[in-house]
Design an enzyme around this catalytic site. Structure first.
Site, mmCIF file in Angstrom:
data_model
loop_
_atom_site.group_PDB
_atom_site.id
_atom_site.type_symbol
_atom_site.label_atom_id
_atom_site.label_comp_id
_atom_site.label_asym_id
_atom_site.label_seq_id
_atom_site.Cartn_x
_atom_site.Cartn_y
_atom_site.Cartn_z
ATOM 1 N N ASN A 169 0.859 -1.190 0.000
ATOM 2 C CA ASN A 169 0.000 0.000 0.000
ATOM 3 C C ASN A 169 0.899 1.246 0.000
ATOM 4 O OD1 ASN A 169 -1.356 2.308 1.191
ATOM 5 N ND2 ASN A 169 -3.083 0.947 1.537
ATOM 6 N N HIS A 185 0.844 6.325 1.803
ATOM 7 C CA HIS A 185 1.631 7.274 2.605
ATOM 8 C C HIS A 185 2.607 8.077 1.762
ATOM 9 C CE1 HIS A 185 -0.184 6.175 6.315
ATOM 10 N NE2 HIS A 185 0.044 4.895 6.083
ATOM 11 N N HIS A 212 -5.862 3.592 -1.696
ATOM 12 C CA HIS A 212 -7.213 3.894 -1.226
ATOM 13 C C HIS A 212 -7.565 5.298 -1.717
ATOM 14 C CE1 HIS A 212 -10.022 4.212 2.589
ATOM 15 N NE2 HIS A 212 -10.648 4.494 1.459
ATOM 16 N N ARG A 244 -9.673 7.979 -1.160
ATOM 17 C CA ARG A 244 -10.635 8.420 -0.144
ATOM 18 C C ARG A 244 -11.553 9.504 -0.690
ATOM 19 N NH1 ARG A 244 -10.487 7.751 5.318
ATOM 20 N NH2 ARG A 244 -9.063 6.138 6.035
ATOM 21 N N ARG A 296 -7.434 12.772 0.670
ATOM 22 C CA ARG A 296 -6.361 13.263 1.535
ATOM 23 C C ARG A 296 -4.981 12.774 1.101
ATOM 24 N NH1 ARG A 296 -7.350 9.867 7.086
ATOM 25 N NH2 ARG A 296 -9.395 10.822 6.914
ATOM 26 N N GLU A 347 -8.768 0.334 -3.181
ATOM 27 C CA GLU A 347 -9.643 0.360 -1.998
ATOM 28 C C GLU A 347 -10.590 1.542 -2.114
ATOM 29 O OE1 GLU A 347 -7.483 0.647 1.633
ATOM 30 O OE2 GLU A 347 -6.501 -1.267 1.357
ATOM 31 N N THR A 382 -8.057 3.466 8.439
ATOM 32 C CA THR A 382 -9.240 2.617 8.559
ATOM 33 C C THR A 382 -9.205 1.919 9.922
ATOM 34 O OG1 THR A 382 -8.944 2.226 6.208
ATOM 35 C CG2 THR A 382 -10.585 0.877 7.323
ATOM 36 N N GLU A 392 -11.078 -9.394 3.038
ATOM 37 C CA GLU A 392 -9.788 -9.031 3.614
ATOM 38 C C GLU A 392 -9.994 -8.963 5.112
ATOM 39 O OE1 GLU A 392 -7.619 -5.596 2.085
ATOM 40 O OE2 GLU A 392 -6.574 -5.420 4.009
ATOM 41 N N HIS A 406 -3.655 -4.712 7.675
ATOM 42 C CA HIS A 406 -3.734 -3.597 8.620
ATOM 43 C C HIS A 406 -2.816 -3.844 9.808
ATOM 44 C CE1 HIS A 406 -5.045 0.081 10.412
ATOM 45 N NE2 HIS A 406 -5.671 0.334 9.289
HETATM 46 N N1 PXP Z 1 -5.910 -3.034 4.335
HETATM 47 C C1 PXP Z 1 -6.796 -2.021 4.438
HETATM 48 C C2 PXP Z 1 -8.214 -2.293 4.083
HETATM 49 C C3 PXP Z 1 -6.387 -0.743 4.848
HETATM 50 O O1 PXP Z 1 -7.290 0.250 4.923
HETATM 51 C C4 PXP Z 1 -5.024 -0.523 5.149
HETATM 52 C C5 PXP Z 1 -4.564 0.842 5.568
HETATM 53 O O2 PXP Z 1 -4.624 1.727 4.528
HETATM 54 C C6 PXP Z 1 -4.139 -1.598 5.016
HETATM 55 C C7 PXP Z 1 -4.607 -2.857 4.636
HETATM 56 C C8 PXP Z 1 -2.674 -1.450 5.282
HETATM 57 O O3 PXP Z 1 -2.477 -1.156 6.630
HETATM 58 P P1 PXP Z 1 -1.043 -0.676 7.118
HETATM 59 O O4 PXP Z 1 -0.758 0.621 6.445
HETATM 60 O O5 PXP Z 1 -1.202 -0.554 8.603
HETATM 61 O O6 PXP Z 1 -0.066 -1.741 6.725
#
Ligand code: PXP
Length: 241
Positions: free
Chosen positions: A8, A11, A44, A46, A50, A71, A102, A153, A193
């Site tokens: 992901n 960031h 994602h 949003r 953001r 996402e 999330t 997921e 997550h």
């Molecule tokens: N899965 C989902 C559905 C999420 O919303 C996120 C966070 O954006 C992640 C996985 C990844 O989480 P992390 O950034 O804590 O690894």
């Protein structure tokens, strides 16, 4: 079963947007993650934009060579964009403007009708796989089956945040039970997550049937210090070991 590592990159866009700059570009980050062996890229889009923007998802669709996981919430405008972009996988997540990230899975039981409509819309648009982000609760998985989703997921946030060994054990038991339940119901199991370089081995040892993990923050934080390619390679070694 081999587990795929999806990275992901939200960031990277957060940092870019903090200075209202064009860099760092999440598209470049995605290319570096792919070069280091990521099996796919997650973003994602949003409702408040953001971090990831519409420009990002459209460019990613053009340049990605691995799996593209988009996402999204059930917001009609974002669903429309997702249908146009045609990712390989659409993952429906809950969204609250005030949250930093999330915080939990979808309330599938309560929102089943709306989720069923959106799953159908995404599938009719030609998106081959649709996942629901859910807490590791069997009744939620049963409700997910009724929406027509292909995958769930599993939300691993409680496991990642567990503050002691007995809490962690309860969380891995919940995740393992939910993964077994989903697999038996014919759903593909993804997870994510809060997974990181330290907690991943315990997760992997306890939870079966996980086809894909989605990991962002831990890899991006490490990439700040050692570079994107090394950070992804290190996580890939853990996931594939
Ligand atoms: N899965 C989902 C559905 C999420 O919303 C996120 C966070 O954006 C992640 C996985 C990844 O989480 P992390 O950034 O804590 O690894």
């Amino acid at each position: 079963m081999a587990t795929d590592l999806l990275i992901n990159i939200d960031h990277v866009a957060t940092l870019r947007n903090a200075r209202k700059e064009t860099l760092p570009d999440p598209v470049h980050a995605a290319a570096a993650a792919e070069a280091a062996g990521a099996d796919g890229i997650v973003v994602h889009l949003r409702e408040d934009r953001r971090h990831i923007t519409e420009r990002d998802v459209r460019l990613l669709k053009e340049m990605l060579r691995t799996k593209f996981d988009f996402e999204l919430s059930t917001d009609p405008d974002v669903v429309r964009i997702c249908c146009e972009v045609q990712p390989d996988l659409a993952t429906l997540v809950p969204e609250r403007r005030e949250e930093v990230t999330t915080e939990h899975g979808l309330d599938v039981t309560a929102r089943k009708e709306r989720l069923r409509d959106v799953v159908a819309q995404l599938r009719e648009a030609g998106i081959k796989e649709v996942a629901l982000f859910v807490d590791p609760v069997c009744s939620e998985i049963d409700a997910a089956v009724e929406t027509g989703a292909d995958c769930i997921e599993l939300h691993t946030g409680d496991f990642a945040n567990a503050s002691n060994a007995s809490e962690r054990k309860r969380c891995t038991d919940d995740l393992a039970r939910a993964a077994e339940h989903a697999h038996a119901a014919g759903l593909i199991v993804h997870a994510g997550h809060g997974l990181d370089y330290c907690n991943y081995p315990a997760f992997r040892a306890a939870v079966p049937h996980v086809r894909e993990v989605s990991i962002g923050f831990a890899v991006m934080a490490r990439a700040m210090l050692v570079g994107m390619e090394q950070a992804v390679r290190e996580m890939r070694e853990l996931v594939k070991s």
